[in-house]
Design a protein around this motif. Structure first.
Motif, PDB file in Angstrom:
ATOM      1  N   THR A  30       0.859  -1.185   0.000  1.00 46.51           N
ATOM      2  CA  THR A  30       0.000   0.000   0.000  1.00 46.51           C
ATOM      3  C   THR A  30       0.894   1.234   0.000  1.00 46.51           C
ATOM      4  O   THR A  30       1.843   1.321   0.790  1.00 46.51           O
ATOM      5  CB  THR A  30      -0.914   0.019   1.236  1.00 46.51           C
ATOM      6  N   TYR A  31       0.599   2.175  -0.878  1.00 46.39           N
ATOM      7  CA  TYR A  31       1.414   3.387  -1.028  1.00 46.39           C
ATOM      8  C   TYR A  31       0.706   4.565  -0.354  1.00 46.39           C
ATOM      9  O   TYR A  31      -0.490   4.777  -0.556  1.00 46.39           O
ATOM     10  CB  TYR A  31       1.670   3.686  -2.499  1.00 46.39           C
ATOM     11  N   VAL A  32       1.457   5.309   0.461  1.00 48.19           N
ATOM     12  CA  VAL A  32       0.889   6.414   1.226  1.00 48.19           C
ATOM     13  C   VAL A  32       1.727   7.660   0.994  1.00 48.19           C
ATOM     14  O   VAL A  32       2.953   7.607   0.972  1.00 48.19           O
ATOM     15  CB  VAL A  32       0.861   6.094   2.736  1.00 48.19           C
ATOM     16  N   ARG A  33       1.023   8.767   0.813  1.00 52.04           N
ATOM     17  CA  ARG A  33       1.697  10.068   0.703  1.00 52.04           C
ATOM     18  C   ARG A  33       1.003  11.037   1.657  1.00 52.04           C
ATOM     19  O   ARG A  33      -0.203  11.237   1.573  1.00 52.04           O
ATOM     20  CB  ARG A  33       1.643  10.595  -0.730  1.00 52.04           C
ATOM     21  N   MET A  34       1.767  11.618   2.588  1.00 58.68           N
ATOM     22  CA  MET A  34       1.205  12.564   3.552  1.00 58.68           C
ATOM     23  C   MET A  34       1.658  13.970   3.218  1.00 58.68           C
ATOM     24  O   MET A  34       2.855  14.256   3.219  1.00 58.68           O
ATOM     25  CB  MET A  34       1.633  12.178   4.967  1.00 58.68           C
ATOM     26  N   GLY A  35       0.686  14.818   2.915  1.00 61.67           N
ATOM     27  CA  GLY A  35       1.008  16.190   2.538  1.00 61.67           C
ATOM     28  C   GLY A  35       1.935  16.228   1.347  1.00 61.67           C
ATOM     29  O   GLY A  35       1.686  15.611   0.315  1.00 61.67           O
ATOM     30  N   GLU A  36       3.061  16.910   1.486  1.00 54.83           N
ATOM     31  CA  GLU A  36       4.051  17.026   0.420  1.00 54.83           C
ATOM     32  C   GLU A  36       5.203  16.032   0.587  1.00 54.83           C
ATOM     33  O   GLU A  36       6.202  16.104  -0.123  1.00 54.83           O
ATOM     34  CB  GLU A  36       4.611  18.450   0.390  1.00 54.83           C
ATOM     35  N   ASP A  37       5.068  15.085   1.538  1.00 51.96           N
ATOM     36  CA  ASP A  37       6.139  14.118   1.774  1.00 51.96           C
ATOM     37  C   ASP A  37       6.279  13.153   0.602  1.00 51.96           C
ATOM     38  O   ASP A  37       5.369  13.001  -0.223  1.00 51.96           O
ATOM     39  CB  ASP A  37       5.862  13.304   3.050  1.00 51.96           C
ATOM     40  N   ASP A  38       7.413  12.485   0.544  1.00 53.30           N
ATOM     41  CA  ASP A  38       7.635  11.485  -0.491  1.00 53.30           C
ATOM     42  C   ASP A  38       6.721  10.280  -0.286  1.00 53.30           C
ATOM     43  O   ASP A  38       6.239  10.011   0.819  1.00 53.30           O
ATOM     44  CB  ASP A  38       9.100  11.016  -0.471  1.00 53.30           C
ATOM     45  N   GLU A  39       6.517   9.551  -1.365  1.00 53.10           N
ATOM     46  CA  GLU A  39       5.691   8.351  -1.324  1.00 53.10           C
ATOM     47  C   GLU A  39       6.316   7.295  -0.409  1.00 53.10           C
ATOM     48  O   GLU A  39       7.519   7.060  -0.433  1.00 53.10           O
ATOM     49  CB  GLU A  39       5.566   7.808  -2.751  1.00 53.10           C
ATOM     50  N   LEU A  40       5.474   6.675   0.431  1.00 52.30           N
ATOM     51  CA  LEU A  40       5.911   5.623   1.348  1.00 52.30           C
ATOM     52  C   LEU A  40       5.206   4.325   0.980  1.00 52.30           C
ATOM     53  O   LEU A  40       3.985   4.299   0.828  1.00 52.30           O
ATOM     54  CB  LEU A  40       5.565   6.012   2.788  1.00 52.30           C
ATOM     55  N   LYS A  41       5.969   3.241   0.847  1.00 47.57           N
ATOM     56  CA  LYS A  41       5.364   1.937   0.567  1.00 47.57           C
ATOM     57  C   LYS A  41       5.292   1.117   1.840  1.00 47.57           C
ATOM     58  O   LYS A  41       6.295   0.877   2.499  1.00 47.57           O
ATOM     59  CB  LYS A  41       6.162   1.167  -0.494  1.00 47.57           C
ATOM     60  N   LEU A  42       4.079   0.676   2.181  1.00 50.63           N
ATOM     61  CA  LEU A  42       3.864  -0.226   3.305  1.00 50.63           C
ATOM     62  C   LEU A  42       3.715  -1.643   2.787  1.00 50.63           C
ATOM     63  O   LEU A  42       3.016  -1.864   1.790  1.00 50.63           O
ATOM     64  CB  LEU A  42       2.576   0.124   4.054  1.00 50.63           C
ATOM     65  N   HIS A  43       4.322  -2.597   3.472  1.00 44.02           N
ATOM     66  CA  HIS A  43       4.101  -4.009   3.132  1.00 44.02           C
ATOM     67  C   HIS A  43       4.082  -4.804   4.426  1.00 44.02           C
ATOM     68  O   HIS A  43       5.101  -4.977   5.075  1.00 44.02           O
ATOM     69  CB  HIS A  43       5.180  -4.538   2.187  1.00 44.02           C
ATOM     70  N   ARG A  44       2.898  -5.266   4.811  1.00 44.05           N
ATOM     71  CA  ARG A  44       2.691  -5.982   6.079  1.00 44.05           C
ATOM     72  C   ARG A  44       3.190  -5.148   7.253  1.00 44.05           C
ATOM     73  O   ARG A  44       3.768  -5.676   8.197  1.00 44.05           O
ATOM     74  CB  ARG A  44       3.373  -7.351   6.047  1.00 44.05           C
ATOM     75  N   ASP A  45       2.934  -3.856   7.181  1.00 42.13           N
ATOM     76  CA  ASP A  45       3.338  -2.929   8.225  1.00 42.13           C
ATOM     77  C   ASP A  45       2.224  -1.907   8.399  1.00 42.13           C
ATOM     78  O   ASP A  45       1.195  -1.975   7.718  1.00 42.13           O
ATOM     79  CB  ASP A  45       4.660  -2.252   7.851  1.00 42.13           C
TER      80      ASP A  45
END
Length: 300
Positions: free
Chosen positions: A256-271
């Protein structure tokens, strides 16, 4: 014959065991996990407890009284924190416990509400953390460890969310804010400000509150939010209020990919990650590949 009696149920599992197998290999990872479980078993016995079973990287114990279980949980964390072998390999555990009625079978296994609640406490705990219900903590007599309120959490089978706390096992508590009673978040009725998370997808808006059921997202119709795409897992991700925050947990194959505000894209995997302020969520693909089907969130 089965017999129900009050007892304290404790679960502890090794945090990050999946990564351990990836970095150490199967044989060495299994050896290290066995060392951790042996250490936890020894502490359990020192506090008058009984090991019910070990399953993979998890141990289940029972204690006759809540104080036994609480002191054992704190000593388990200290035992790992002081051992150079465990520290060197970044090994840690998360622990959950609860005191209540449990059904004890002839073979020694236990079942029932207390077991279910204790398992839920473990799922809410982070590495190096001990989580229990406020009811268990409030019932302690004698000199108990300090505790911090974590607000309220949903437990399967319970009509209303229950208050939970984090036990402070560290010997140096300087800099910590210790709270022994009361939920962290207000509900509006007592003058506090209730946390609200809004999710927006294809024109639909959903509002989640601290007492909302866990919100499931995926491609199967049983999810509260259905995203029909080949790269989305059947039950892909979940949003849940715990530890005083709305947390997004990934359960998928592709992440699952998450972006908060102007932050860089974060990839979650089983987290999991704390959803802060506002941003976007993409199931199974990066935002560059999935710009037309993202989920927007906004936390008040």
């Amino acid at each position: 014959m089965s017999q129900s009696r009050p007892q304290t149920i404790l679960f502890a599992d090794v945090s990050g065991s999946t990564r351990l197998f990836e970095t150490k290999g199967d044989v060495e990872a299994r050896r290290l996990i066995a060392l951790v479980l042996d250490a936890l078993s020894a502490v359990c016995g020192q506090h008058g407890g009984r090991v019910i079973k070990t399953i993979g990287d998890e141990i289940m114990c029972t204690f006759p009284r809540a104080m036994n279980g609480v002191l054992a949980a704190c000593d388990m964390q200290r035992r790992l924190a002081r051992d150079i072998v465990f520290v060197r390999d970044n090994l840690a555990v998360r622990i959950g416990l609860h005191h209540g009625d449990a059904l004890e079978e002839a073979d020694g296994d236990v079942y029932g509400d207390a077991v279910n609640v204790a398992a839920r406490m473990t799922s809410l705990a982070k590495r190096e953390q001990v989580v229990t219900t406020a009811a268990t903590y409030d019932g302690l007599t004698g000199k108990a460890p300090e505790a911090r309120s974590l607000g309220k959490a949903r437990v399967s089978g319970k009509l209303l969310p229950i208050a939970i706390v984090d036990l402070v096992w560290q010997e140096d508590t300087s800099g910590m804010t210790l709270v022994q009673t009361g939920p962290r978040q207000g509900t509006g009725e007592d003058g506090g400000v209730e946390t609200v998370l809004r999710l927006k997808h294809r024109g639909e808006v959903v509002e989640l509150r601290p007492d909302s059921e866990p919100f499931l997202m995926g491609r199967e119709p049983g999810n509260q939010l259905v995203v029909e795409a080949d790269w989305v897992s059947r039950t892909h991700a979940m949003v849940e209020f715990k530890r005083g925050h709305f947390m997004l947990a990934d359960r998928s194959t592709n992440g699952t990919y998450v972006r908060m505000g102007e932050d860089d894209e974060l990839k979650l995997h089983r987290d999991e990650v704390h959803l802060r302020k506002s941003g976007t969520i993409s199931l199974g693909q990066s935002f560059a590949a999935n710009s037309g089907d993202v989920i927007h969130f906004e936390a008040d």
